[in-house]
Write an enzyme that holds these catalytic residues in place. Structure first.
Site, PDB file in Angstrom:
ATOM      1  N   SER A 142      20.423 -38.556  12.058  1.00 53.94           N
ATOM      2  CA  SER A 142      19.083 -38.430  11.479  1.00 53.94           C
ATOM      3  C   SER A 142      19.095 -39.041  10.085  1.00 53.94           C
ATOM      4  O   SER A 142      20.148 -39.099   9.442  1.00 53.94           O
ATOM      5  CB  SER A 142      18.724 -36.941  11.373  1.00 53.94           C
ATOM      6  OG  SER A 142      17.602 -36.748  10.541  1.00 53.94           O
ATOM      7  N   TYR A 155      21.367 -28.465   8.704  1.00 54.78           N
ATOM      8  CA  TYR A 155      21.098 -29.583   9.629  1.00 54.78           C
ATOM      9  C   TYR A 155      21.525 -30.896   8.973  1.00 54.78           C
ATOM     10  O   TYR A 155      22.208 -31.739   9.567  1.00 54.78           O
ATOM     11  CB  TYR A 155      19.599 -29.586   9.958  1.00 54.78           C
ATOM     12  CG  TYR A 155      19.106 -30.747  10.769  1.00 54.78           C
ATOM     13  CD1 TYR A 155      19.236 -30.751  12.154  1.00 54.78           C
ATOM     14  CD2 TYR A 155      18.471 -31.843  10.161  1.00 54.78           C
ATOM     15  CE1 TYR A 155      18.760 -31.823  12.917  1.00 54.78           C
ATOM     16  CE2 TYR A 155      17.992 -32.903  10.903  1.00 54.78           C
ATOM     17  CZ  TYR A 155      18.136 -32.889  12.286  1.00 54.78           C
ATOM     18  OH  TYR A 155      17.670 -33.946  13.022  1.00 54.78           O
TER      19      TYR A 155
END
Ligand code: NAP
Length: 277
Positions: A142, A155
């Site tokens: 990401s 995350y």
């Protein structure tokens, strides 16, 4: 790997969000898609859709956070589908919080699903790829692994870890025909971010899930080390924050990303409290 046709591809997180689009794209390439995720029903739905369209797919419901069982999962896949040609580590979870509000369990479950499970799956599958001198691993990371995402710090750490781990093993495998890619989507109009129902920051590019799926296919065929789906401005930001990290913080505040993530954390905590009460 020039062609995906006829290859056996293990895709984690095939049952929802971006994973469904990757599964469809693989099926269009005439690969056999072995879908892995926890929800049996949603997995069977996407596998049925692929079969109806003339493709090949197998659903293997499994919780990848059971690290000790992943070698059993791989054995089961070998028995069902033969040697694994491609592994796509796509499954992930996220939880927004001010860092001090995470529990130890939150930290463990996010790092286990997003980083340790992809590592362990790859560790178990890689020897067979190296022996056959053929294979490819794609890790879906990401933009949050490129620059810390406030209020989504665990995350972010898991995705940064994934990017560096991919970078390291790609170099280890450079003299083999086993490729390793990391694909970094930014905001995407399907999956985890969409669930908040909030608009992305004005200047951020929003990709279609199909764009991510196409990027995954290209990464395999062209053996690309790293693919970033964010727009030019964000890429410029990523390249400059090594030298000027505070500048990146200011940009995130300016485009509204910091406030957006704080709102996601507040909404998630409010929703969880209302379920508990
Ligand atoms: N959507 C975005 O805006 C965006 C942006 C950047 C990066 N990404 C990355 O893109 C990838 C896909 O994200 P997404 O947005 O499609 O997420 P999603 O809609 O939340 O889907 C996640 C998938 O992972 C599976 N999964 C989660 N925990 C699992 C576990 N313990 N065992 C097995 N399967 C598990 C889920 O299925 P079950 O719940 O049935 O297990 C689901 O199929 C992720 O790596 C994510 O970090 C997404």
């Amino acid at each position: 790997m020039k062609t995906i046709t006829g290859k056996t591809v293990v895709l984690t997180g095939a049952s929802g969000g971006i994973g469904v689009f990757i599964a469809r794209a693989l099926a269009r390439e005439q690969a056999t898609v072995v879908g892995v995720s926890r929800s049996k029903e949603s997995l069977e739905q996407i596998c049925a859709e692929i079969e109806i369209a003339g493709g090949r797919s197998i659903s293997v419901p499994f919780d990848i956070s059971n690290l000790e069982e992943l070698s059993v999962l791989v054995q089961q896949i070998h028995e069902l589908a033969g040697p694994i040609d491609i592994l796509i580590n796509n499954a992930a979870i996220e939880k927004y919080r001010p860092f001090q509000n995470y529990t130890l369990k939150d930290i463990q479950s996010i790092l286990t699903t997003n980083l340790l499970a992809p590592m362990e799956l790859s560790r178990v599958i890689l020897p067979s790829m190296v022996d056959r001198n053929s294979g490819h691993i794609v890790n879906i990371a990401s933009g949050s692994g490129k620059k810390g995402a406030p209020y989504n710090s665990i995350y972010s750490a898991s995705k940064a870890g994934m990017i560096m781990w991919t970078d390291a093993i790609r170099q280890e495998l450079a003299n083999t025909n086993v490729g390793v890619s990391v694909v970094c989507p930014g905001y995407t109009s399907a999956g985890m971010f969409l669930k908040f129902g909030l608009p992305a920051p004005n200047l951020a590019r929003v990709s279609r899930p199909l764009d991510v799926a196409i990027a995954v296919i290209q990464a395999i065929k062209k053996n690309q080390g790293e693919v970033i789906l964010d727009g030019v401005l964000t890429r410029l930001l990523f390249s400059n924050i090594q030298l000027f990290p505070n500048f990146g913080d200011a940009i995130y505040r300016w485009i509204g990303l910091t406030n957006l993530n704080r709102t996601c954390a507040e909404n998630q905590m409010r929703d969880e409290n209302s379920v508990q009460n």
